[in-house]
Write an enzyme that holds these catalytic residues in place. Structure first.
Site, PDB file in Angstrom:
ATOM      1  N   GLY A  16      -6.194  -3.536  -7.703  1.00 13.97           N
ATOM      2  CA  GLY A  16      -7.321  -2.689  -7.311  1.00 13.97           C
ATOM      3  C   GLY A  16      -6.840  -1.352  -6.764  1.00 13.97           C
ATOM      4  CB  SER A  51     -13.016   0.722   0.724  1.00  8.84           C
ATOM      5  OG  SER A  51     -12.085   0.836  -0.338  1.00  8.84           O
ATOM      6  NE  ARG A  64      -3.090  -9.505   0.352  1.00  6.50           N
ATOM      7  CZ  ARG A  64      -1.886  -8.941   0.422  1.00  6.50           C
ATOM      8  NH1 ARG A  64      -0.860  -9.614   0.912  1.00  6.50           N
ATOM      9  NH2 ARG A  64      -1.690  -7.705  -0.005  1.00  6.50           N
ATOM     10  NE  ARG A  82      -2.483   4.746   0.322  1.00  4.86           N
ATOM     11  CZ  ARG A  82      -3.086   3.574   0.072  1.00  4.86           C
ATOM     12  NH1 ARG A  82      -2.382   2.557  -0.400  1.00  4.86           N
ATOM     13  NH2 ARG A  82      -4.376   3.419   0.277  1.00  4.86           N
ATOM     14  CG  ASP A 122      -5.413  -7.132   2.126  1.00  4.35           C
ATOM     15  OD1 ASP A 122      -6.556  -7.230   1.654  1.00  4.35           O
ATOM     16  OD2 ASP A 122      -4.655  -6.184   1.846  1.00  4.35           O
ATOM     17  CE  LYS A 135     -10.510  -6.606   0.204  1.00  5.92           C
ATOM     18  NZ  LYS A 135     -10.153  -5.195   0.083  1.00  5.92           N
ATOM     19  CD  GLN A 170      -8.202  -1.033  -3.178  1.00  3.25           C
ATOM     20  OE1 GLN A 170      -9.216  -1.235  -3.855  1.00  3.25           O
ATOM     21  NE2 GLN A 170      -7.215  -1.897  -3.090  1.00  3.25           N
ATOM     22  CB  SER A 202      -0.886   0.021   1.249  1.00  4.21           C
ATOM     23  OG  SER A 202      -1.816  -1.021   1.202  1.00  4.21           O
TER      24      SER A 202
HETATM   25  C1  S3P Z   1      -5.536  -1.329   0.055  1.00  5.60           C
HETATM   26  C2  S3P Z   1      -6.718  -1.340   0.710  1.00  5.60           C
HETATM   27  C3  S3P Z   1      -7.489  -2.555   0.991  1.00  5.60           C
HETATM   28  C4  S3P Z   1      -6.686  -3.826   0.780  1.00  5.60           C
HETATM   29  C5  S3P Z   1      -5.833  -3.771  -0.444  1.00  5.60           C
HETATM   30  C6  S3P Z   1      -4.906  -2.572  -0.407  1.00  5.60           C
HETATM   31  C7  S3P Z   1      -4.864  -0.035  -0.165  1.00  5.60           C
HETATM   32  O1  S3P Z   1      -8.599  -2.554   0.148  1.00  5.60           O
HETATM   33  O2  S3P Z   1      -7.525  -4.953   0.719  1.00  5.60           O
HETATM   34  O3  S3P Z   1      -5.063  -4.950  -0.554  1.00  5.60           O
HETATM   35  O4  S3P Z   1      -3.660  -0.028  -0.464  1.00  5.60           O
HETATM   36  O5  S3P Z   1      -5.535   1.009  -0.021  1.00  5.60           O
HETATM   37  P1  S3P Z   1      -9.946  -1.791   0.622  1.00  5.60           P
HETATM   38  O6  S3P Z   1      -9.543  -0.731   1.554  1.00  5.60           O
HETATM   39  O7  S3P Z   1     -10.585  -1.284  -0.585  1.00  5.60           O
HETATM   40  O8  S3P Z   1     -10.720  -2.859   1.350  1.00  5.60           O
END
Ligand code: S3P
Length: 436
Positions: free
Chosen positions: A96, A169, A394, A25, A321, A348, A171, A21
């Site tokens: 995602g 979430s 995973r 970023r 996760d 997921k 994301q 993550s």
């Molecule tokens: C992530 C947020 C999570 C997680 C993903 C990475 C991120 O998803 O499952 O592997 O980096 O923001 P959500 O927050 O959409 O559940």
């Protein structure tokens, strides 16, 4: 990959690779900053490379180098308005995080872009970003009108506002906050539970005008008008990758493993709390902060008396996760483990409820799927099976851990195990190194 039960304890030390993550970023915010950003500990996995390639396609120069402190990534940022229209669709691969975060950034550009992805990503729901970004004035639509990829994102008029999200979430929250950098007023997100806050911590460090939410009050707000400034980002190890060795060490008799420099941000550390609650022998040492992120070394000892537990509510986003791995550990524990409020697992990289339960039962465990989670009746011996991973990294790593405690002589067959490269290309090498 064929894996047989471990004949020896896991012993030794691992520096787990960088947090996925945070790595995503660092590329995104480095690209949007003025000046250079140096990233140390960057995770060079397929997902983060997807993000890197998207920004390269929008004119950002990214170099890789090495010095006395190790490998680094150097991003030549061009400022909030420095991206250029890519020559073709942006391919987000399996990621995602790339897709949803970049949607917020693209909503603020004055060129049109199309986002595409692989088979799994093309099935994942995008309404969760289309809807709030549209409400905030973005021009974003699913090309096939099915709320899935491809997405077309063009020039809109972002005006800020307050969005209450239905699911916790990071994301979605991040997409909204990133669009807020381009709005003409304040943009706020209120989520049902606090999701991981890496965007908030890192945007603040880059100089954005942002007020982060908390577990008690999840409202997070960003105000436009400030430029981001290039900086050095130190990426801690990914707790979601460390999780597999934590689980394996807890289950394999005689194990003792030290995991160095792991990120333990309180929005991500649910797995430690749950395992400790189950009776795990885990010690968190040398706690410190890097680029605003809490990190530590984690010592894990074999724990023969693990007990089942119930997991639900606000802790779910802090371990979302890790649930397939927690389910594997629950299968090796005494008693029942109930996992609820986790219907997000169904959308997921795969439907992780069906696959986790299906594969556990195939190995001789006793587990039941629920709409929003699962129940695992721990204590049944595990045996050989063919593991359907649906190319979900995973699932592959969680069931590689299950294979290590399987009791039959025949190996467990992990299908499409190369998918571990999505988040942890060196997983099997690191596992081997602990097996001596
Ligand atoms: C992530 C947020 C999570 C997680 C993903 C990475 C991120 O998803 O499952 O592997 O980096 O923001 P959500 O927050 O959409 O559940």
């Amino acid at each position: 990959m064929k894996i047989t039960h471990a004949t020896k304890p896991l012993r030794g030390e691992i520096v787990v690779p960088g947090d996925k993550s945070i790595s995503h970023r660092s590329i995104m915010f480095g690209a949007l900053a003025n000046g250079d950003t140096v990233v140390r500990g960057f995770l060079k996995s397929a997902d983060c490379i997807s993000t890197m390639n998207c920004f390269k396609a929008m004119g950002i120069e990214i170099e890789e180098g090495s010095d006395g402190e190790g490998d680094f990534i150097l991003i030549h940022g061009k400022g909030l308005h420095g991206l250029s229209k890519p020559g073709s669709s942006l391919d987000c691969g399996n990621s995602g995080t790339t897709t949803r975060l970049i949607s917020g950034i693209l909503a603020g550009q004055d060129f049109e872009t199309v986002l595409i992805g692989d088979e799994s990503l093309s099935k994942r729901p995008m309404k969760r970003v289309i809807e709030p970004l549209s409400t905030l004035g973005a021009s974003i639509a699913s090309m096939n009108d099915d709320d899935r990829l491809p997405l077309v994102i063009g020039k809109g008029e972002l005006h800020g506002g307050v969005i209450r999200t239905r699911v916790a979430s990071a994301q979605v929250k991040s997409a909204i906050l990133l669009s807020g950098l381009y709005a003409d007023g304040e943009t706020s997100v209120i989520e049902p539970s606090l999701s991981r806050n890496h965007t908030e911590l890192m945007l603040k460090a880059f100089g954005a005008d942002i007020t982060a939410g908390s577990a008690e009050d999840t409202r997070t707000s960003v105000r436009p008008g400030r430029e981001l400034k290039g900086m050095t980002v130190k990426v801690p190890g990914d707790i979601s990758s460390a999780a597999f060795f934590i689980g394996a060490a807890l289950l394999i008799p005689g194990s003792r493993v030290m995991l160095k420099n792991v990120g333990i941000n309180p929005t991500r550390d649910g797995i430690l709390k749950v395992f400790m609650d189950m009776g795990a022998d885990i010690t968190v040492e040398n706690v410190r902060y890097e680029t605003g992120e809490k990190c530590a070394d984690i010592l894990v000892n074999y724990s023969p008396e693990l007990k089942g537990t119930t997991i639900g509510g606000d802790i779910i986003p802090a371990l979302i996760d890790e649930i397939p791995l927690i389910a594997v550990v629950a299968a090796g524990a005494e008693g029942d483990t109930v996992i609820k409020d986790a219907s997000e697992l169904r959308v997921k990289e795969s439907d992780r409820i069906s696959l986790t339960v299906g594969n556990l039962n195939a190995m001789g465990a006793s587990a039941e799927a629920r709409d929003d989670g699962m129940v695992i009746h721990g204590g049944s011996p595990l045996h050989h099976a063919v593991i359907d991973t649906a190319k979900d990294h995973r699932i592959a790593m969680s069931f590689s851990v299950a294979a290590l405690i399987s009791e039959s002589v025949q190996p467990v067959d992990i299908r499409d195990s190369a998918c571990v490269g999505i988040s942890y290309p060196g997983f099997y090498k690191d596992l081997d190194s602990l097996m001596g």
